[in-house]
Design a protein around this motif. Structure first.
Motif, PDB file in Angstrom:
ATOM      1  N   SER A  46       8.335  -6.941  -3.550  1.00  8.82           N
ATOM      2  CA  SER A  46       7.676  -5.730  -4.015  1.00  8.82           C
ATOM      3  C   SER A  46       6.896  -5.108  -2.857  1.00  8.82           C
ATOM      4  CB  SER A  46       6.721  -6.049  -5.176  1.00  8.82           C
ATOM      5  OG  SER A  46       5.999  -4.896  -5.562  1.00  8.82           O
ATOM      6  N   ILE A  47       7.320  -3.924  -2.421  1.00 11.39           N
ATOM      7  CA  ILE A  47       6.655  -3.251  -1.297  1.00 11.39           C
ATOM      8  C   ILE A  47       5.360  -2.622  -1.793  1.00 11.39           C
ATOM      9  CG2 ILE A  47       6.855  -1.417   0.432  1.00 11.39           C
ATOM     10  CD1 ILE A  47       9.892  -1.842   0.343  1.00 11.39           C
ATOM     11  N   GLU A  48       4.271  -2.943  -1.101  1.00 13.19           N
ATOM     12  CA  GLU A  48       2.961  -2.452  -1.495  1.00 13.19           C
ATOM     13  C   GLU A  48       2.555  -1.198  -0.721  1.00 13.19           C
ATOM     14  OE1 GLU A  48       0.938  -4.203  -4.017  1.00 13.19           O
ATOM     15  OE2 GLU A  48       3.055  -4.755  -4.284  1.00 13.19           O
ATOM     16  N   THR A  49       2.646  -1.233   0.609  1.00 14.56           N
ATOM     17  CA  THR A  49       2.232  -0.090   1.429  1.00 14.56           C
ATOM     18  C   THR A  49       3.164   0.061   2.629  1.00 14.56           C
ATOM     19  OG1 THR A  49       0.693  -1.431   2.749  1.00 14.56           O
ATOM     20  CG2 THR A  49      -0.204  -0.321   0.808  1.00 14.56           C
ATOM     21  N   VAL A  50       3.331   1.311   3.070  1.00 12.43           N
ATOM     22  CA  VAL A  50       4.063   1.622   4.297  1.00 12.43           C
ATOM     23  C   VAL A  50       3.261   2.687   5.039  1.00 12.43           C
ATOM     24  CG1 VAL A  50       6.173   2.537   5.324  1.00 12.43           C
ATOM     25  CG2 VAL A  50       6.311   1.116   3.262  1.00 12.43           C
ATOM     26  N   VAL A  51       2.884   2.408   6.290  1.00 11.46           N
ATOM     27  CA  VAL A  51       2.153   3.381   7.096  1.00 11.46           C
ATOM     28  C   VAL A  51       2.754   3.425   8.496  1.00 11.46           C
ATOM     29  CG1 VAL A  51      -0.011   3.137   5.835  1.00 11.46           C
ATOM     30  CG2 VAL A  51       0.435   1.672   7.807  1.00 11.46           C
TER      31      VAL A  51
END
Length: 343
Positions: free
Chosen positions: A43-48
């Protein structure tokens, strides 16, 4: 007749003695125990996207290193991953989807658990030394992809954008994709090959005689740009103390493309007097259209000369009657984004 009386206490003693007697025969059996651990989808939480100081960025320069940092939950742990990938592509208004890898429009960065390698398509746009994947908690993983975009990567303009899509896949083939991160790409224009000075004179020049050069002086810069470009030119008078030579009366200029590409401004495809104010000479540097969106035709991706400028003496000009000495002026080339659109 004699009777024996047994008290309750006596009975208890007998029972306890019987229980304390060792068994004459013993036996044991092994029992197999198993626990089933389920496979959980990542489950991907954040991408920056960050710069080298750790600041989040949404407008990127080409030819500079940035970092896609993806944090995701993998309840089966880091060892259960198969790969993590990042797709960087020009998505226009959000409806464009890439079909092939192209340094103009579409990159894929990948970390593989099987090999431990960090790779990119096209090759050469990921820095493995500054990339990493670590468990920041028992079930939380952070993957960092150090990347750069080529100098000709599509500029976004005012409306269009790029997408940074992250995909995480585990060893069971369960995957999760995040396509919510977008960014813009800034214009980029560079050129090289301009001399610091050119000498138009000769020690044999005599006042009131024809002013000639053995051959035109050719300036051949190499241009690399990710957008339409306009090249302009101007020249100042040649000055020596209080004396001067009107450059536009004696010097000519001409622009030409080599190899073919772009458009020479009207009038400067043949020798003309040098302009005294900034004047466009050349527009729309050309290269192969982007395979994703060919709307921007004006960019160049090469190591060869795309345009040449000839500086010569106007036919029939004569050396004016002036004091002896060296007369110096400036020829100025400027370049800026042209009129082309990335919309």
């Amino acid at each position: 007749m004699n009777q024996k009386t047994y008290t309750a206490a006596g009975l208890m003693v007998c029972v306890l003695m019987a229980m304390a007697m060792p068994s004459m025969m013993a036996d044991s059996n092994d029992v197999t125990t198993s626990v089933q651990v389920g496979a959980f989808e990542p489950s991907i939480e954040t991408v920056v996207i960050e710069d080298d100081s750790g600041m989040t960025q949404s407008s990127l320069d080409v030819n500079r290193e940035y970092y896609v940092v993806a944090s995701f939950v993998e309840k089966n742990g880091l060892q259960d991953l198969d790969y993590v990938s990042v797709d960087l592509y020009f998505s226009g208004n959000g409806t464009i989807e890439p079909s092939t890898h192209d340094k103009r429009c579409n990159y894929t960065l990948t970390w593989s658990k099987a090999t431990g390698d960090w790779t990119s398509q096209p090759a050469g746009y990921i820095n493995p030394s500054n990339s990493s994947i670590v468990a920041t908690a028992p079930s939380v993983i952070e993957a960092t992809f150090a990347f750069s975009l080529d100098k000709v990567a599509m500029p976004s303009g005012m409306q269009n954008a790029w997408t940074a899509g992250v995909t995480v896949c585990d060893s069971y083939g369960l995957l999760n994709t995040d396509l919510t991160t977008s960014f813009d790409v800034n214009d980029y224009i560079e050129w090289s090959g301009l001399p610091s000075s050119v000498a138009l004179g000769s020690s044999e020049l005599v006042p009131e005689e024809s002013w000639t050069l053995d051959a035109p002086i050719v300036v051949t810069p190499t241009i690399t740009a990710n957008t339409h470009i306009t090249v302009s030119f101007e020249a100042t008078d040649l000055v020596n103390g209080d004396a001067s030579i009107d450059a536009s009366s004696y010097i000519s200029a001409q622009a030409a493309t080599t190899p073919a590409g772009g458009t020479v401004a009207a009038g400067y495809d043949t020798p003309q007097p040098v302009p005294e104010s900034t004047t466009p000479f050349f527009e729309d540097v050309y290269a192969t259209a982007c395979t994703l969106d060919p709307s921007v035709s004006g960019y160049t991706d090469n190591d060869d000369t795309m345009i040449s400028f000839s500086v010569d003496i106007l036919q029939g000009s004569t050396v004016p009657c002036l004091p002896a000495g060296t007369y110096a002026g400036a020829c100025t080339f400027t370049f800026e984004r042209g009129s082309g659109s990335t919309a």
